[in-house]
Design a protein around this motif. Structure first.
Motif, short mmCIF file in Angstrom:
data_model
loop_
_atom_site.label_atom_id
_atom_site.label_comp_id
_atom_site.label_asym_id
_atom_site.label_seq_id
_atom_site.Cartn_x
_atom_site.Cartn_y
_atom_site.Cartn_z
N GLN A 53 0.85 -1.19 0.00
CA GLN A 53 0.00 0.00 0.00
C GLN A 53 0.89 1.24 0.00
OE1 GLN A 53 -3.39 -0.08 -0.28
NE2 GLN A 53 -3.11 -2.31 -0.48
N TRP A 54 1.32 1.63 -1.19
CA TRP A 54 2.21 2.79 -1.30
C TRP A 54 1.45 4.08 -1.01
CZ3 TRP A 54 7.28 2.00 -1.77
CH2 TRP A 54 7.72 0.78 -2.26
N GLN A 55 2.11 4.97 -0.29
CA GLN A 55 1.55 6.28 0.01
C GLN A 55 2.36 7.37 -0.70
OE1 GLN A 55 1.07 6.89 4.26
NE2 GLN A 55 0.66 4.72 4.61
N PRO A 56 1.74 8.54 -0.95
CA PRO A 56 2.48 9.61 -1.63
C PRO A 56 3.68 10.07 -0.82
CG PRO A 56 0.11 10.04 -1.63
CD PRO A 56 0.34 8.89 -0.71
N LEU A 57 4.75 10.36 -1.51
CA LEU A 57 5.99 10.78 -0.86
C LEU A 57 5.92 12.24 -0.45
CD1 LEU A 57 8.99 10.33 -0.12
CD2 LEU A 57 9.56 10.96 -2.48
N SER A 58 6.32 12.52 0.79
CA SER A 58 6.41 13.89 1.29
C SER A 58 7.27 13.90 2.54
CB SER A 58 5.02 14.47 1.60
OG SER A 58 4.44 13.81 2.71
N GLU A 59 7.84 15.06 2.83
CA GLU A 59 8.63 15.20 4.05
C GLU A 59 7.74 15.04 5.28
OE1 GLU A 59 11.76 15.39 4.13
OE2 GLU A 59 12.48 16.26 2.25
N GLN A 60 6.51 15.54 5.18
CA GLN A 60 5.58 15.43 6.31
C GLN A 60 5.28 13.97 6.64
OE1 GLN A 60 5.26 17.33 3.64
NE2 GLN A 60 4.14 19.24 4.05
N ALA A 61 5.14 13.14 5.61
CA ALA A 61 4.84 11.73 5.84
C ALA A 61 6.00 11.03 6.56
CB ALA A 61 4.54 11.03 4.52
N ILE A 62 7.24 11.39 6.20
CA ILE A 62 8.41 10.81 6.87
C ILE A 62 8.43 11.23 8.33
CG2 ILE A 62 10.93 10.76 6.94
CD1 ILE A 62 10.92 11.13 3.92
N THR A 63 8.23 12.53 8.57
CA THR A 63 8.24 13.05 9.94
C THR A 63 7.15 12.40 10.78
OG1 THR A 63 9.09 15.16 9.12
CG2 THR A 63 8.14 15.13 11.34
N GLN A 64 5.95 12.26 10.21
CA GLN A 64 4.83 11.66 10.93
C GLN A 64 5.13 10.20 11.29
OE1 GLN A 64 2.11 13.01 12.11
NE2 GLN A 64 1.17 11.10 12.83
N ALA A 65 5.68 9.45 10.35
CA ALA A 65 5.98 8.04 10.60
C ALA A 65 7.04 7.88 11.69
CB ALA A 65 6.43 7.36 9.31
N LEU A 66 8.07 8.72 11.64
CA LEU A 66 9.12 8.64 12.67
C LEU A 66 8.59 9.01 14.04
CD1 LEU A 66 12.18 10.14 10.73
CD2 LEU A 66 11.78 7.75 11.34
N SER A 67 7.67 9.99 14.08
CA SER A 67 7.08 10.37 15.38
C SER A 67 6.26 9.24 15.97
CB SER A 67 6.21 11.62 15.21
OG SER A 67 5.07 11.34 14.41
N GLU A 68 5.77 8.34 15.11
CA GLU A 68 5.00 7.17 15.58
C GLU A 68 5.88 5.94 15.75
OE1 GLU A 68 1.99 6.72 12.64
OE2 GLU A 68 0.93 8.58 13.16
N ASN A 69 7.20 6.15 15.72
CA ASN A 69 8.17 5.07 15.94
C ASN A 69 8.09 4.00 14.86
OD1 ASN A 69 10.30 4.69 17.76
ND2 ASN A 69 9.27 2.96 18.73
N LYS A 70 7.83 4.41 13.64
CA LYS A 70 7.72 3.46 12.52
C LYS A 70 8.94 3.58 11.61
CE LYS A 70 2.66 3.24 12.32
NZ LYS A 70 1.46 3.42 11.45
#
Length: 674
Positions: free
Chosen positions: A561-578
């Motif tokens: 399930q690919w999601q659109p690439l963005s800096e916000q998506a990376i930051t959000q995933a890291l904040s959720e420990n993913k």
């Protein structure tokens, strides 16, 4: 008593004119013993007036520039005298950093040159200077002044005014090619200086509603790139800066220049830390490996066919042919370097293979590969007039012009490939000085032409090939089929721009035309045989595709399930420990296809990408995308494929090799876990 009164009266008479003189003397305030100021002015002529403001600060105290930064207040003059125009000259400031707060200002003694336009009948210049001074505490002090502008200028005024103007930033001459790019709260400013940079500093006139953090400055030879985090100062949101004209001052080794630059969404390529020698070596290796990429193989096959057509295979003829092709490759890389230079100078986004984002370029390549395919099938031959043929033979030595263009054609087909070592070398070149860019692109051309140069140096290699015979006609058909596959692949790229229906129509038209030409040229029997073979190949392809999902090693489709690439998506995933897997790809990228089928569609990689703590982000660079270009350039990359893995143990991300390895990908996934 009488003598005392006479002395007092005389003192008053001497003091009163001085208070209205062209020199205020040092003004102090009992509320601020750490600062004193002085005003000097010349005699007004036709309403034009020059004013010098001298500020002396005690050790450890500072005042501020016209744009103070994250704290402080700029000095301000409030005039009671009517003034038509006031131009305050600001010397090059310093930067002060205290507890994470960055400000711009002055310490010690500073002189500000000011020019004014006042009414011709004005006699006095009256006003108040409000000066903010800080150390561990800050004091805001008012200094009233009253100057008689009919009086002659104080002694040495002209020299002092000239010296004060010498402390102001230059208008031009220090640096050029200024560019400012802004995206997602990050501002990038780049500038080129022919003499290079030593210890540069950059100061900003911060727009209203914005807050600039301390710039992080990177230098690579003649090129400077400053990165600044921008917020609104309150909630931390990124203010809108796109389209604004930004005023900056860059200083270095006692020289400074002021410039204005419009903020765009095109981010400068960050300077590379790779040494030039290493970049040239990587370019040589990357160019050499390009010869092994699928996009270049059809042209190599054409070159092989041209050698087989030489009955005697004379060493001199083979040498001239391969030298001509090698020169075509090198000249093509010089042309690409020229294109990249023009894009750099025009402050446009650059990247490796960007011409394949243009449908017109792809259409031209479809036409060229289709014609080459028909030529190899023997449907037609390009004949030149006798005069033209003679000129080519005389000037080129057995018609070297055609072999030169074979090298050019090979280079054009090679650009969608990002072979190992190539991406790093190209990224270095596009971020380095223009001279280094040309050196790296020359190394790329030499690297790709090495096999051709090898045969030119040792023509005896051509003698190892079998003698000409009827088998050459069958080889021409094989080479034509290889070129036809390249043409069909290029048509598939047009589907993104013109739609799948148009692409299918073009492919069908091309195949139908070739089949008709087969019937016309070779007769009905061969025509039927060709169509039978074509139908058989189509049937085999469909059968393999159907069986592939159940029995093959690769899944029938991508289950991630690919999601659109963005800096916000990376930051959000890291904040959720993913963990995060980034994949930037393009339909025209051959290496991207290799990575997809050899690595990303493997069962174990698919399983890893579907784990609960994994976020898969994909960016499609098939067509122009400023956001993806900015994402790549921020990481010092200008080519695809690009893959990066983030995680709790890889918060800064690890960039993978352009040619993915399944074991390395899975190991990096494990390393990214907490």
């Amino acid at each position: 008593m009488y003598l005392f009164l006479r002395a007092l009266a005389l003192s008053l008479c001497l003091w009163l004119p001085a208070s209205w003189a062209a020199d205020s003397g040092w003004l102090e305030s009992p509320l601020n013993t750490h600062a004193r100021v002085k005003f000097r002015t010349d005699q007004a002529e036709n309403g034009a007036l020059r004013l010098l403001l001298d500020v002396q600060l005690a050790e450890g105290w500072k005042t501020y520039w016209r744009s103070p930064g994250e704290g402080g207040i700029a000095p301000e003059i409030t005039l009671q005298t009517k003034v038509d125009k006031l131009d305050w000259g600001w010397p090059t400031p310093q930067r002060f950093d205290v507890s994470g707060i960055s400000t711009q200002g002055y310490q010690g003694d500073t002189t500000f040159p000011v020019t004014l336009q006042i009414p011709p009948d004005a006699r006095r210049l009256q006003g108040v200077l409000t000066l903010s001074t800080c150390s561990s505490v800050c004091v805001l002090t008012d200094f009233p002044f009253d100057l008689d502008i009919r009086q002659p200028a104080p002694q040495g005024f002209n020299l002092a005014f000239t010296q004060a103007q010498g402390t102001l930033p230059l208008k031009a001459g220090m640096f050029a090619q200024v560019q400012a790019g802004y995206h997602n709260g990050e501002l990038y400013v780049s500038a080129h200086r022919a003499e290079g940079w030593q210890k540069p500093e950059i100061f900003f006139d911060v727009p209203e509603g914005a807050d600039f953090a301390k710039p992080k400055v990177d230098v690579d030879g003649e090129r400077l790139v400053a990165k600044v985090l921008v917020t609104d100062g309150w909630e931390g949101n990124a203010p809108a800066l796109l389209g604004q004209a930004l005023s900056i001052v860059i200083s270095d080794s006692g020289t400074a220049q002021q410039a204005r630059v419009e903020v765009s969404d095109v981010l400068p390529v960050m300077p590379s830390k790779l040494p030039l020698g290493s970049a040239i070596l990587l370019a040589l290796l990357g160019g050499l490996i390009l010869n092994l990429m699928p996009c270049v193989l059809p042209v190599l096959a054409m070159k092989l066919g041209s050698v087989l057509q030489l009955e005697n295979r004379e060493r001199s003829v083979v040498r001239r042919q391969f030298l001509a092709s090698a020169s075509g490759i090198i000249v093509s890389f010089w042309a690409l370097a020229g294109l990249m230079t023009a894009l750099r100078l025009s402050q446009q986004a650059v990247g490796w293979g960007i011409q394949f984002q243009s449908p017109w370029f792809i259409g031209l390549m479809v036409l060229v590969t289709g014609l080459f395919s028909a030529n190899l099938f023997g449907f037609f031959s390009i004949g030149l007039g006798s005069n033209t043929t003679t000129r080519l033979a005389t000037a080129g030595g057995n018609g070297r012009g055609g072999h030169f263009w074979q090298g050019v054609f090979a280079t054009l087909l090679a650009t969608p490939c990002s072979a190992p070592f190539l991406g790093t070398a190209v990224a270095f070149a596009l971020a380095a000085t223009l001279s280094d860019l040309w050196m790296v692109f020359t190394a790329l051309g030499v690297g790709m032409s090495l096999p051709w140069l090898l045969i030119a140096a040792f023509p005896a290699v051509a003698r190892l090939l079998p003698k000409p015979g009827p088998w050459m006609n069958r080889l021409r058909v094989i080479l034509g089929l290889m070129m036809l596959v390249s043409s069909l692949w290029l048509i598939s790229l047009l589907a993104v721009h013109a739609g799948i229906v148009i692409a299918l129509i073009l492919a069908g038209t091309l195949l139908t035309t070739l089949c008709v030409l087969v019937g016309v040229h070779y007769g009905r029997r061969i025509f039927l045989n060709w169509n039978a073979v074509l139908l058989l190949l189509i049937g085999v392809a469909f059968t393999v595709a159907m069986l592939n999902g159940d029995r093959g090693r690769l899944p029938m489709k991508d289950n991630v399930q690919w999601q659109p690439l963005s800096e916000q998506a990376i930051t959000q995933a890291l904040s959720e420990n993913k963990r995060v897997f980034v994949d930037v790809t393009a339909d025209w990228c051959i290496t991207c296809k290799v990575n997809k089928y050899n690595v990303l569609l493997r069962d174990d990689v698919q399983k890893a990408l579907n784990e609960p703590d994994m976020v898969a982000l994909r960016g499609d660079w098939t067509t122009r995308s400023s956001s993806i270009s900015q994402f790549l350039q921020k990481r010092g990359v200008v080519a695809v494929p690009f893959n990066q893995i983030y995680g709790p143990d890889l918060p800064d991300g690890e960039i993978l090799s352009p040619l993915l390895d399944r074991k390395t990908v899975l190991k990096t996934f494990d390393n990214a876990k907490e």
